[in-house]
Motif scaffolding. Structure first.
Motif, PDB file in Angstrom:
ATOM      1  N   LYS A  89      41.891  34.860  46.194  1.00 42.89           N
ATOM      2  CA  LYS A  89      42.493  33.520  46.206  1.00 42.89           C
ATOM      3  C   LYS A  89      43.963  33.583  46.622  1.00 42.89           C
ATOM      4  O   LYS A  89      44.688  34.486  46.177  1.00 42.89           O
ATOM      5  CB  LYS A  89      42.359  32.870  44.829  1.00 42.89           C
ATOM      6  N   ILE A 135      35.166  31.704  41.011  1.00 43.50           N
ATOM      7  CA  ILE A 135      35.661  32.143  39.700  1.00 43.50           C
ATOM      8  C   ILE A 135      36.567  31.120  39.016  1.00 43.50           C
ATOM      9  O   ILE A 135      36.935  31.301  37.866  1.00 43.50           O
ATOM     10  CB  ILE A 135      36.425  33.477  39.816  1.00 43.50           C
ATOM     11  N   MET A 172      40.442  41.683  34.387  1.00 45.72           N
ATOM     12  CA  MET A 172      41.236  41.374  35.569  1.00 45.72           C
ATOM     13  C   MET A 172      42.224  42.537  35.773  1.00 45.72           C
ATOM     14  O   MET A 172      42.127  43.551  35.080  1.00 45.72           O
ATOM     15  CB  MET A 172      41.981  40.047  35.387  1.00 45.72           C
ATOM     16  N   SER A 173      43.179  42.374  36.702  1.00 46.84           N
ATOM     17  CA  SER A 173      44.062  43.514  37.017  1.00 46.84           C
ATOM     18  C   SER A 173      44.679  44.146  35.776  1.00 46.84           C
ATOM     19  O   SER A 173      44.729  45.363  35.643  1.00 46.84           O
ATOM     20  CB  SER A 173      45.182  43.071  37.963  1.00 46.84           C
ATOM     21  N   ARG A 221      36.907  41.383  37.826  1.00 51.61           N
ATOM     22  CA  ARG A 221      37.443  40.463  38.841  1.00 51.61           C
ATOM     23  C   ARG A 221      38.905  40.817  39.058  1.00 51.61           C
ATOM     24  O   ARG A 221      39.755  40.494  38.237  1.00 51.61           O
ATOM     25  CB  ARG A 221      37.319  39.009  38.367  1.00 51.61           C
ATOM     26  N   ILE A 222      39.180  41.524  40.150  1.00 43.46           N
ATOM     27  CA  ILE A 222      40.523  42.075  40.324  1.00 43.46           C
ATOM     28  C   ILE A 222      41.197  41.517  41.581  1.00 43.46           C
ATOM     29  O   ILE A 222      40.648  41.610  42.680  1.00 43.46           O
ATOM     30  CB  ILE A 222      40.471  43.614  40.369  1.00 43.46           C
ATOM     31  N   GLY A 223      42.363  40.920  41.390  1.00 43.91           N
ATOM     32  CA  GLY A 223      43.120  40.350  42.507  1.00 43.91           C
ATOM     33  C   GLY A 223      44.394  41.125  42.785  1.00 43.91           C
ATOM     34  O   GLY A 223      44.491  41.900  43.747  1.00 43.91           O
ATOM     35  N   THR A 224      45.381  40.935  41.920  1.00 45.82           N
ATOM     36  CA  THR A 224      46.715  41.501  42.139  1.00 45.82           C
ATOM     37  C   THR A 224      46.707  43.014  42.401  1.00 45.82           C
ATOM     38  O   THR A 224      47.426  43.490  43.280  1.00 45.82           O
ATOM     39  CB  THR A 224      47.599  41.200  40.907  1.00 45.82           C
ATOM     40  N   ARG A 275      50.266  37.089  44.309  1.00 39.98           N
ATOM     41  CA  ARG A 275      49.886  35.875  45.034  1.00 39.98           C
ATOM     42  C   ARG A 275      51.087  34.965  45.203  1.00 39.98           C
ATOM     43  O   ARG A 275      51.952  34.933  44.350  1.00 39.98           O
ATOM     44  CB  ARG A 275      48.837  35.086  44.250  1.00 39.98           C
TER      45      ARG A 275
HETATM   46  C1  LIG Z   1      42.904  34.914  39.432  1.00 38.87           C
HETATM   47  C2  LIG Z   1      41.773  35.343  38.585  1.00 38.87           C
HETATM   48  C3  LIG Z   1      41.440  36.710  38.460  1.00 38.87           C
HETATM   49  C4  LIG Z   1      42.236  37.828  39.076  1.00 38.87           C
HETATM   50  O1  LIG Z   1      43.451  38.008  38.409  1.00 38.87           O
HETATM   51  P1  LIG Z   1      44.400  39.256  38.711  1.00 38.87           P
HETATM   52  O2  LIG Z   1      45.269  39.325  37.519  1.00 38.87           O
HETATM   53  O3  LIG Z   1      45.137  38.942  39.959  1.00 38.87           O
HETATM   54  O4  LIG Z   1      43.530  40.462  38.861  1.00 38.87           O
HETATM   55  C5  LIG Z   1      40.315  37.016  37.709  1.00 38.87           C
HETATM   56  N1  LIG Z   1      39.579  36.078  37.113  1.00 38.87           N
HETATM   57  C6  LIG Z   1      39.865  34.768  37.207  1.00 38.87           C
HETATM   58  C7  LIG Z   1      38.991  33.781  36.525  1.00 38.87           C
HETATM   59  C8  LIG Z   1      40.982  34.365  37.938  1.00 38.87           C
HETATM   60  O5  LIG Z   1      41.261  33.051  38.012  1.00 38.87           O
END
Ligand SMILES: *Cc1c(COP(=O)(O)O)cnc(C)c1O
Length: 222
Positions: free
Chosen positions: A25, A67, A195-196, A211-214, A220
């Motif tokens: 995202k 998500i 998450m991260s 669920r890993i973004g950062t 972001r």
């Molecule tokens: C944004 C988001 C993530 C990822 O978060 P990070 O801290 O960047 O890894 C995971 N789950 C949900 C529901 C999110 O909204």
């Protein structure tokens, strides 16, 4: 570190049974393409419009996961192609997903989102609502959704014992459902937590989908 390096570092630390959703995202197409080229195939997005734009311009073997908080009136846009919706936070939304899935001639995989975190703003079924909803059995009438498991977030805190206990609560609800409402349904197999900042704790507490973004794409920009 590049996106590719980040991905391979994360993969090395994940047990084999844990799948990785790359949360893309707010990141540009090029970043997703880079992750794709490094072998990543599951991407998580939180806004319907952004997801649609990205899905159109990226390869078709990507499995898109939703998500974020999903509004009922947006379901129709993602119904034709979404692979898994993690964030089903109320009964009305699940019914709408069922309706739109039927129109597309599909069965859509969903996770029920559990609310345990301290923050007021987080969506989801409370543990009591979750048990109540399943005990009513109404979900069995929804032929075009398949409830694969649960998703939850831990409190946003430095207190790791609180994070452990939030994940533990979610895991216990997963196993509760698995041994009751879904006792004969092998497909009920997904526990999406982590998450991260907390995925290692989540895995220790039994998560099999993170669920890993950062940690993959960097910060972001909102
Ligand atoms: C944004 C988001 C993530 C990822 O978060 P990070 O801290 O960047 O890894 C995971 N789950 C949900 C529901 C999110 O909204």
């Amino acid at each position: 570190m590049s996106i590719k390096d980040n991905l391979s570092a994360i993969h090395t630390s994940l047990p084999e049974n844990v799948s990785l959703v790359a949360v893309s995202k707010f990141h540009p197409i090029e970043a997703l393409q880079e992750a794709y080229d490094a072998g990543q195939r599951i991407f998580g997005e939180s806004r319907e419009q952004e997801l649609e734009t990205k899905a159109k311009s990226l390869p078709h073997d990507i499995r898109w996961h939703f998500i974020g908080h999903l509004q009922s009136n947006k379901v129709k846009y993602i119904a034709p192609y979404i692979s898994l919706i993690h964030s089903v936070d109320n009964e009305k939304l699940l019914k709408e997903i069922n309706k739109q899935a039927e129109k597309c001639g599909r069965v859509i995989d969903c996770l029920l989102q559990i609310h345990v975190a301290q923050e007021e703003t987080k969506f989801g079924f409370t543990p009591d609502e979750f048990k109540q909803y399943l005990s009513e059995g109404k979900h069995t009438e929804l032929r075009n959704v398949r409830i694969r498991g649960v998703m939850g977030m831990a409190s946003n805190t430095d207190d790791t014992s609180r994070i452990h206990s939030d994940f533990k609560t979610i895991r216990e609800l997963f196993f509760y459902a698995k041994s009751t409402a879904f006792a004969t349904d092998d497909y009920f197999d997904t526990l999406s937590m982590g998450m991260s900042g907390d995925y290692e704790i989540a895995i220790g507490e039994g998560s099999n989908m993170v669920r890993i973004g950062t940690a993959i794409f960097g910060q972001r920009e909102y």
